[in-house]
Design a protein around this motif. Structure first.
Motif, mmCIF file in Angstrom:
data_model
loop_
_atom_site.group_PDB
_atom_site.id
_atom_site.type_symbol
_atom_site.label_atom_id
_atom_site.label_comp_id
_atom_site.label_asym_id
_atom_site.label_seq_id
_atom_site.Cartn_x
_atom_site.Cartn_y
_atom_site.Cartn_z
ATOM 1 N N LEU A 113 0.868 -1.168 0.000
ATOM 2 C CA LEU A 113 0.000 0.000 0.000
ATOM 3 C C LEU A 113 0.908 1.222 0.000
ATOM 4 O O LEU A 113 1.896 1.265 0.736
ATOM 5 N N TYR A 114 0.584 2.219 -0.820
ATOM 6 C CA TYR A 114 1.373 3.443 -0.875
ATOM 7 C C TYR A 114 0.541 4.559 -0.250
ATOM 8 O O TYR A 114 -0.494 4.951 -0.787
ATOM 9 N N ILE A 115 0.994 5.016 0.923
ATOM 10 C CA ILE A 115 0.223 6.006 1.672
ATOM 11 C C ILE A 115 0.920 7.358 1.661
ATOM 12 O O ILE A 115 2.135 7.446 1.483
ATOM 13 N N GLU A 116 0.125 8.403 1.842
ATOM 14 C CA GLU A 116 0.683 9.746 1.966
ATOM 15 C C GLU A 116 1.392 9.872 3.312
ATOM 16 O O GLU A 116 1.167 9.066 4.225
ATOM 17 N N ILE A 117 2.269 10.884 3.439
ATOM 18 C CA ILE A 117 2.964 11.098 4.709
ATOM 19 C C ILE A 117 1.917 11.303 5.803
ATOM 20 O O ILE A 117 1.035 12.165 5.669
ATOM 21 N N PRO A 118 1.959 10.521 6.891
ATOM 22 C CA PRO A 118 0.921 10.616 7.925
ATOM 23 C C PRO A 118 0.926 11.969 8.642
ATOM 24 O O PRO A 118 1.974 12.601 8.811
ATOM 25 N N LEU A 119 -0.264 12.390 9.062
ATOM 26 C CA LEU A 119 -0.458 13.676 9.722
ATOM 27 C C LEU A 119 -0.983 13.471 11.135
ATOM 28 O O LEU A 119 -1.884 12.659 11.363
ATOM 29 N N ASP A 120 -0.403 14.187 12.080
ATOM 30 C CA ASP A 120 -0.938 14.233 13.439
ATOM 31 C C ASP A 120 -1.975 15.353 13.465
ATOM 32 O O ASP A 120 -1.619 16.537 13.416
ATOM 33 N N VAL A 148 3.981 13.674 -5.110
ATOM 34 C CA VAL A 148 4.131 13.780 -3.659
ATOM 35 C C VAL A 148 4.907 12.555 -3.181
ATOM 36 O O VAL A 148 4.918 11.511 -3.839
ATOM 37 N N ARG A 149 5.548 12.679 -2.055
ATOM 38 C CA ARG A 149 6.291 11.552 -1.484
ATOM 39 C C ARG A 149 5.312 10.566 -0.865
ATOM 40 O O ARG A 149 4.411 10.958 -0.117
ATOM 41 N N MET A 150 5.459 9.300 -1.179
ATOM 42 C CA MET A 150 4.596 8.265 -0.635
ATOM 43 C C MET A 150 5.430 7.248 0.134
ATOM 44 O O MET A 150 6.610 7.021 -0.171
ATOM 45 N N VAL A 151 4.788 6.645 1.114
ATOM 46 C CA VAL A 151 5.430 5.615 1.931
ATOM 47 C C VAL A 151 4.824 4.268 1.556
ATOM 48 O O VAL A 151 3.594 4.109 1.547
ATOM 49 N N ALA A 152 5.678 3.302 1.257
ATOM 50 C CA ALA A 152 5.206 1.950 0.945
ATOM 51 C C ALA A 152 5.143 1.148 2.235
ATOM 52 O O ALA A 152 6.127 1.047 2.970
ATOM 53 N N ILE A 153 3.959 0.599 2.537
ATOM 54 C CA ILE A 153 3.835 -0.310 3.676
ATOM 55 C C ILE A 153 3.331 -1.654 3.168
ATOM 56 O O ILE A 153 2.636 -1.732 2.157
ATOM 57 N N LYS A 154 3.699 -2.707 3.855
ATOM 58 C CA LYS A 154 3.385 -4.060 3.416
ATOM 59 C C LYS A 154 1.880 -4.296 3.397
ATOM 60 O O LYS A 154 1.177 -3.997 4.378
#
Length: 217
Positions: free
Chosen positions: A37-44, A85-91
């Protein structure tokens, strides 16, 4: 049920720092393939700050499906992608590893946890739980306390998480059923009558982690 592109996801990052381990971040699934899954940078949302993630970070994740059903799974950061945009890959989780928790049908797990109990007449004692859920729990105690169905109880439950952090969850509960046991003990089943969303989420998180550990063995 697997998450879909554009679904919002909420995540916590495993950390030895208690404050950090309890922060919840919001993100969105931008893309997906068979493995990730490619998610956007998480936001608090509380601070308005973005959370930088690092390769190998362990994550507890959930997304909400129709009917308000929360779908929990564990994952980890396995890469990054820089495009518009920068994306984060998570398993990508295996579908059978996703735990569903409905609003009024909470996951119940067997667990022996220490709990401080205070009765309305100021009597206090320590008990051990038998099972726990987001909607209530059961515990055993000495029969001398003479608990009765309908009785209001104030409790502090001690929760140990996988990352080593410890939390106390405070709530009020109502005894639903009380059973006398042969060894002079009482088994008490109770439902939460007054609990904040924050305190309830602590318990739900524990149940999810406990279920994950049970499945591993």
């Amino acid at each position: 049920m697997l998450p879909k592109v554009s679904d919002l996801v909420y995540l916590q990052v495993a950390s030895s720092d208690e404050y950090e381990a309890n922060r919840e971040y919001k993100s969105r699934i931008a893309e997906m393939d068979d493995n990730n899954l490619y998610i956007e940078i998480p936001l608090d949302e509380k601070t308005g700050r973005y959370k930088p993630l690092h390769f190998g970070d362990e994550l507890s994740v959930y997304f909400v499906a129709e009917g308000g059903i929360k779908n929990y799974f564990n994952s980890y950061v396995c890469g990054f992608r820089d495009e518009v945009v920068r994306m984060v890959a998570i398993k990508m989780p295996a579908e059978e590893s996703i735990t569903k928790i409905q609003r009024r049908n909470y996951l119940r797990v067997a667990a022996e946890l220490e709990m401080a109990v205070k009765l309305m007449d100021q009597v206090r004692f320590i008990a051990l739980t038998e099972d726990v859920s987001g909607g209530g729990l059961s515990f055993r105690c000495d029969g001398k306390w003479h608990l009765k169905p309908g009785q209001e109880i104030s409790c502090w439950l001690l929760l140990h998480y996988r990352n080593g952090s410890v939390e106390h969850s405070h709530f009020h509960a109502e005894a639903v059923r009380v059973k006398a046991l042969e060894n002079g003990k009482q088994q008490v089943m109770m439902k939460f009558s007054k609990i904040s969303d924050t305190e309830q989420q602590k318990i739900i998180r524990y149940c999810f982690e406990r279920q994950f550990e049970i499945r591993k063995h």
